[in-house]
Design a protein around this motif. Structure first.
Motif, PDB file in Angstrom:
ATOM      1  N   ASP A  68      -9.728  -0.643   4.532  1.00  9.08           N
ATOM      2  CA  ASP A  68      -8.935   0.411   3.517  1.00  9.08           C
ATOM      3  C   ASP A  68      -9.396  -0.179   2.154  1.00  9.08           C
ATOM      4  O   ASP A  68      -9.697   0.840   1.313  1.00  9.08           O
ATOM      5  CB  ASP A  68      -7.318  -0.196   3.513  1.00  9.08           C
ATOM      6  CG  ASP A  68      -6.720   0.869   2.766  1.00  9.08           C
ATOM      7  OD1 ASP A  68      -6.734   2.193   3.173  1.00  9.08           O
ATOM      8  OD2 ASP A  68      -5.880   0.557   2.120  1.00  9.08           O
ATOM      9  N   GLU A 123       0.742  -1.106   0.025  1.00 11.02           N
ATOM     10  CA  GLU A 123      -0.069   0.119  -0.007  1.00 11.02           C
ATOM     11  C   GLU A 123       0.637   1.233  -0.078  1.00 11.02           C
ATOM     12  O   GLU A 123       0.410   2.234  -0.032  1.00 11.02           O
ATOM     13  CB  GLU A 123      -0.879  -0.086   1.146  1.00 11.02           C
ATOM     14  CG  GLU A 123      -2.088  -0.992   1.136  1.00 11.02           C
ATOM     15  CD  GLU A 123      -3.010  -0.866   0.212  1.00 11.02           C
ATOM     16  OE1 GLU A 123      -3.488   0.138  -0.191  1.00 11.02           O
ATOM     17  OE2 GLU A 123      -2.964  -1.791  -0.806  1.00 11.02           O
ATOM     18  N   LYS A 176      -5.325   5.404   3.915  1.00 13.53           N
ATOM     19  CA  LYS A 176      -5.411   6.537   3.129  1.00 13.53           C
ATOM     20  C   LYS A 176      -5.087   7.814   3.734  1.00 13.53           C
ATOM     21  O   LYS A 176      -4.604   8.538   3.464  1.00 13.53           O
ATOM     22  CB  LYS A 176      -6.743   6.777   2.291  1.00 13.53           C
ATOM     23  CG  LYS A 176      -6.863   7.950   1.248  1.00 13.53           C
ATOM     24  CD  LYS A 176      -8.184   7.933   0.630  1.00 13.53           C
ATOM     25  CE  LYS A 176      -8.272   8.994  -0.215  1.00 13.53           C
ATOM     26  NZ  LYS A 176      -8.255  10.329   0.296  1.00 13.53           N
ATOM     27  N   ARG A 234     -10.964   2.845  -0.345  1.00 12.94           N
ATOM     28  CA  ARG A 234     -10.698   2.916  -1.942  1.00 12.94           C
ATOM     29  C   ARG A 234     -11.939   2.714  -2.748  1.00 12.94           C
ATOM     30  O   ARG A 234     -11.885   3.337  -3.692  1.00 12.94           O
ATOM     31  CB  ARG A 234      -9.346   2.076  -2.119  1.00 12.94           C
ATOM     32  CG  ARG A 234      -8.083   2.362  -1.301  1.00 12.94           C
ATOM     33  CD  ARG A 234      -7.061   1.500  -1.300  1.00 12.94           C
ATOM     34  NE  ARG A 234      -6.915   0.814  -2.683  1.00 12.94           N
ATOM     35  CZ  ARG A 234      -6.235  -0.139  -2.941  1.00 12.94           C
ATOM     36  NH1 ARG A 234      -5.570  -1.128  -2.064  1.00 12.94           N
ATOM     37  NH2 ARG A 234      -5.941  -0.658  -4.093  1.00 12.94           N
ATOM     38  N   ALA A 244     -13.212   5.098  -5.596  1.00 19.63           N
ATOM     39  CA  ALA A 244     -13.295   4.762  -6.997  1.00 19.63           C
ATOM     40  C   ALA A 244     -14.872   5.064  -7.496  1.00 19.63           C
ATOM     41  O   ALA A 244     -14.928   5.171  -8.952  1.00 19.63           O
ATOM     42  CB  ALA A 244     -12.909   3.388  -7.265  1.00 19.63           C
TER      43      ALA A 244
END
Length: 248
Positions: free
Chosen positions: A226, A49, A87, A230, A234
């Motif tokens: 996580d 990551e 993030k 994400r 997206a």
């Protein structure tokens, strides 16, 4: 106001800066002094990551430095103590450039630094109500509205976690673009439902008779959280691109 307590590994977590390169197994042993649940797969996941970038030997073996271990310890601590998604942790690390971060919001008792517990050590990084408002540039009425809609909330002692500061900063910024707290209630509800799903998925691992499987449960939960963050990003980005395409 920001203070700069040590953000690296605690005593015993890592050797000095001039120590020899460490293998991933040695890193695992160093971290387990503070994080007994950490696994090699978790370290590899954090590397994948982009949270740490160890050097490689000519034969491809990872060569971790003491600074890498401090960085990993920081990431694990932010996840454990403040429930931050990777993030957000990555953004915090990038804000400080290379190496382990050295600045986090201070622990401030309710009412400011002169409160009854001002001289005692706190177990986690927290901030008071006035300090949070100062950090995000908001008014008391704004915070009251955010809490009314369940976007964040204070602990029993009236303090806020680092994760709450991040939420407040994002909500405040969206507000400056006309996004009201009521518009974000559905986003918060969706996040809570996703977290409930993650907890359901890892529950069998936490109650598994095999100790190694139980240890893997938290790393699996972190990965799922996580990935969920994400995926949400997206989805939003994909929808935005589709809308721009339709507008062309």
């Amino acid at each position: 106001m920001l203070q700069t307590p040590s953000g690296g590994a605690r005593a015993g977590t890592a050797a000095g800066k001039e120590s020899a390169p460490m293998s991933i197994g040695a890193v695992l042993e160093a971290l387990r002094a503070e994080f007994p649940e950490v696994t090699i797969s978790k370290i590899r996941f954090l590397e994948a990551e982009g949270l740490v970038e160890p050097a490689r030997s000519p034969s491809g073996y990872r060569k971790f430095t003491a600074e890498d271990v401090e960085r990993l310890a920081y990431v694990l601590r932010m996840q454990r103590d403040h429930y931050l998604p990777l993030k957000v942790i990555r953004e915090h690390l990038e804000a400080f450039g290379e190496g382990a971060p050295r600045s986090v919001p201070p622990v401030v008792p309710p009412g400011g630094p002169e409160g009854p517990d001002a001289g005692s050590a706190a177990p986690a990084v927290r901030t008071g109500r006035k300090e949070l408002l100062g950090l995000v540039g908001a008014e008391e009425a704004d915070l009251a509205e955010w809490e009314e809609y369940g976007l964040l909330g204070a602990a029993e002692d009236g303090t806020y976690r680092l994760a709450d500061v991040t939420v407040a900063q994002l909500v405040a910024e969206l507000g400056r673009h006309g996004v009201a707290a009521r518009h974000l209630r559905g986003v918060k509800a969706a996040a809570d439902r996703q977290l409930d799903l993650v907890q359901q998925l890892v529950a069998p691992l936490r109650h598994h008779p095999d100790q190694r499987t139980r240890t893997r449960a938290e790393a699996t939960a972190d990965e799922l959280v996580d990935l969920s963050v994400r995926l949400y990003g997206a989805f939003v980005e994909s929808a935005a691109r589709a809308a721009r395409t339709r507008g062309d």
